[in-house]
Scaffold this active site. Structure first.
Site, PDB file in Angstrom:
ATOM      1  N   LYS A 219       0.850  -1.199   0.000  1.00 27.31           N
ATOM      2  CA  LYS A 219       0.000   0.000   0.000  1.00 27.31           C
ATOM      3  C   LYS A 219       0.880   1.241   0.000  1.00 27.31           C
ATOM      4  O   LYS A 219       1.919   1.273   0.668  1.00 27.31           O
ATOM      5  CB  LYS A 219      -0.913  -0.024   1.228  1.00 27.31           C
ATOM      6  CG  LYS A 219      -1.966   1.080   1.254  1.00 27.31           C
ATOM      7  CD  LYS A 219      -2.887   0.955   2.466  1.00 27.31           C
ATOM      8  CE  LYS A 219      -3.951   2.032   2.487  1.00 27.31           C
ATOM      9  NZ  LYS A 219      -4.880   1.910   3.644  1.00 27.31           N
TER      10      LYS A 219
ATOM     11  N   SER B 244      -9.755   2.009   2.652  1.00 27.98           N
ATOM     12  CA  SER B 244      -8.860   2.748   1.785  1.00 27.98           C
ATOM     13  C   SER B 244      -7.830   1.860   1.075  1.00 27.98           C
ATOM     14  O   SER B 244      -7.215   2.298   0.107  1.00 27.98           O
ATOM     15  CB  SER B 244      -8.110   3.819   2.589  1.00 27.98           C
ATOM     16  OG  SER B 244      -7.294   3.203   3.573  1.00 27.98           O
TER      17      SER B 244
ATOM     18  N   SER C 265     -10.047  -0.284   6.878  1.00 33.49           N
ATOM     19  CA  SER C 265      -9.450  -0.183   5.539  1.00 33.49           C
ATOM     20  C   SER C 265      -8.770  -1.430   4.997  1.00 33.49           C
ATOM     21  O   SER C 265      -8.389  -1.446   3.831  1.00 33.49           O
ATOM     22  CB  SER C 265      -8.446   0.959   5.505  1.00 33.49           C
ATOM     23  OG  SER C 265      -9.126   2.161   5.293  1.00 33.49           O
TER      24      SER C 265
HETATM   25  N1  GLN Z   1     -13.202   4.417   5.865  1.00 29.34           N
HETATM   26  C1  GLN Z   1     -12.641   4.843   7.108  1.00 29.34           C
HETATM   27  C2  GLN Z   1     -12.218   6.288   7.018  1.00 29.34           C
HETATM   28  O1  GLN Z   1     -12.496   6.878   6.033  1.00 29.34           O
HETATM   29  C3  GLN Z   1     -11.503   3.961   7.491  1.00 29.34           C
HETATM   30  C4  GLN Z   1     -10.248   4.300   6.808  1.00 29.34           C
HETATM   31  C5  GLN Z   1      -9.086   3.461   7.254  1.00 29.34           C
HETATM   32  O2  GLN Z   1      -9.235   2.451   7.937  1.00 29.34           O
HETATM   33  N2  GLN Z   1      -7.908   3.912   6.925  1.00 29.34           N
HETATM   34  O3  GLN Z   1     -11.638   6.834   7.898  1.00 29.34           O
END
Ligand code: GLN
Length: 446
Positions: free
Chosen positions: A52, A127, A151
């Protein structure tokens, strides 16, 4: 490695998972490994892995999918990268994501839109959308993602693969571009449970460079895989199958619960009464931490600097205004507000108190149960563009994963059938540092 690069080239026009490829170096590494020989002790040697793009990789561009870091070539490796190299795994490239890991659809990437591996009109989740889609599309056998509020688990669910967010502290965060430091955790995404356990073996462990990394011994996460779930006590929180959960998702999860019963486990309904506050608490805590962590992007130390400046203040203000996307700005404003002197007690402090209540709900359930199950996400993958103008709907999609980060617990998503032709993820939540039991249960289900 060469075959995987061929596969990436063939499928990348439809998936768009990668932000950078590491082809020359990867092939060199593979060749060196051929000469050295691979031993059976090192199951991961020569296995390609995708990373990532918020994990810093020496000399390999790392952008966190932000314009702010469009030209950032790190001069050091994250600790997980050192571990990847120690295992002789081969990093093949950097994977797309929501900017600074803020989002759940990879639509917040500054650079490109990754597609769901099952349907190109659907989001891959986020994400870690690139990390999940690339594995599901067979571009790579394994990847690393990060999970602050879901995410890893949600994109794994949306793409029908296995994604593990380990216990907070299990894996070093040194070299992970920080979003919300008390919640962020790196973890593996793979097609199979066993692969996942092997990668977690390789990347776990104490690191003096991360003050929150845990001084715990790392067990062999594959050790209990064959032991089955006979006698295991599994809890199914009623809040996880209530309002807002799609009928098709609910059906798949109830079916999974029955499968566990047939395999000899008991599955009983429990309650996590404070989990309904999870989303509100998370968006205060995560945004507050983000507003502080993202102060370092000032147009001077890293990456993007606005051309349109005449004073020092312009450098800060214009670089940040032009370098950050809308969602990142929204979080910075929210976080700065809730940390400000007049509102700190009402928001940030209160959120911390409710966070403790959420954690205590879990502690109580784990007095009587070995593991918790539920959906990883309330829906299957949604359409690209479908929720983009509705941040609140997007935030609510995390309601089943967020409480796990707030409590620092390990959570994973494994494939549990289809709804409307798209994958449903079964979430397993374990006790602190008990990933081995989750793998055991996941392997029995698989
Ligand atoms: N979707 C969540 C957010 O927007 C989680 C994101 C994540 O785990 N990095 O914060």
């Amino acid at each position: 490695t060469k075959a995987f690069f061929d596969r990436i080239k063939e499928t990348e026009p439809t998936i768009d998972a990668f932000l950078a490829l590491n082809e020359e170096k990867a092939l060199e590494m593979a060749k060196a490994l051929d000469l050295k020989g691979i031993t059976p002790e090192n199951a991961l040697a020569g296995i390609p892995i995708g990373i990532k793009d918020n994990i810093v990789t020496k000399d390999l561009r790392t952008t966190a999918a932000s314009k702010m870091l469009y030209n950032f070539d790190p001069i050091y490796d994250a600790t997980v990268m050192e571990k990847v190299y120690q295992a002789d795994m081969i990093p093949v490239g950097k994977l797309n994501m929501d900017e600074f890991a803020m989002g759940g659809s990879t639509e917040n990437s500054h650079f490109k839109q990754t597609k769901n591996a099952w349907a190109q009109t659907k989001v891959p989740g986020g994400s870690s959308g690139g990390s999940a889609a690339a594995v599901a599309a067979g571009q790579i056998p394994a990847s690393l993602g990060s999970d602050t509020g879901g995410s890893i688990r949600q994109p794994a669910a949306f793409n029908g693969i296995v994604g593990m967010k380990p216990t907070y502290g299990r894996i070093s965060r040194f070299g992970l571009i920080a979003f919300a430091s008390s919640l962020d955790q790196i973890g593996p995404l793979t097609r199979t449970v066993k692969d996942n356990a092997l990668v977690l073996n390789a990347i776990s462990g104490y690191d003096a460079k991360d003050a929150t990394s845990a001084g715990r011994l790392v067990p062999d996460f594959t050790e209990k895989l064959d032991q089955g779930v006979k006698g295991m006590k599994i809890a199914l929180p009623k809040e996880y199958l209530g309002e807002g959960i799609d009928a098709g998702v609910k059906e798949a999860i109830l079916k999974a619960a029955d499968t566990y019963r047939k395999l000899g486990a008991t599955v009983e309904e429990v309650s996590l009464p404070h989990s309904k506050y999870g989303v509100a608490v998370y968006y205060i805590i995560a945004s507050s931490e983000a507003s502080s962590n993202l102060q370092r992007f000032d147009g001077i130390r890293y990456g993007f600097r606005s051309e349109n400046v005449s004073t020092l203040d312009d450098v800060y203000v214009n670089s940040r205004s032009e370098g950050f996307g809308d969602e990142v700005k929204r979080r910075i404003m929210l976080g700065t507000f809730s940390l400000s002197a007049g509102y700190y007690d009402a928001y940030f402090k209160k959120a911390g108190q409710v966070r403790t209540l959420i954690k205590q709900d879990f502690d109580k359930v784990f007095e009587d149960y070995d593991m918790i199950i539920g959906p990883a996400a309330p829906t299957v993958a949604f359409g690209i563009g479908e929720n983009i103008n509705n941040p609140l709907a997007m935030y609510l999609a995390d309601l089943l994963t967020i409480p796990v980060n707030l409590a620092g617990l390990p959570g994973m998503s494994i494939p549990a059938g289809l709804s409307n032709g798209l994958p449903v993820g079964l979430q397993l939540i374990g006790k602190h540092f008990d990933e081995a039991t989750m793998y055991q249960a996941a392997y029995a289900f698989e």
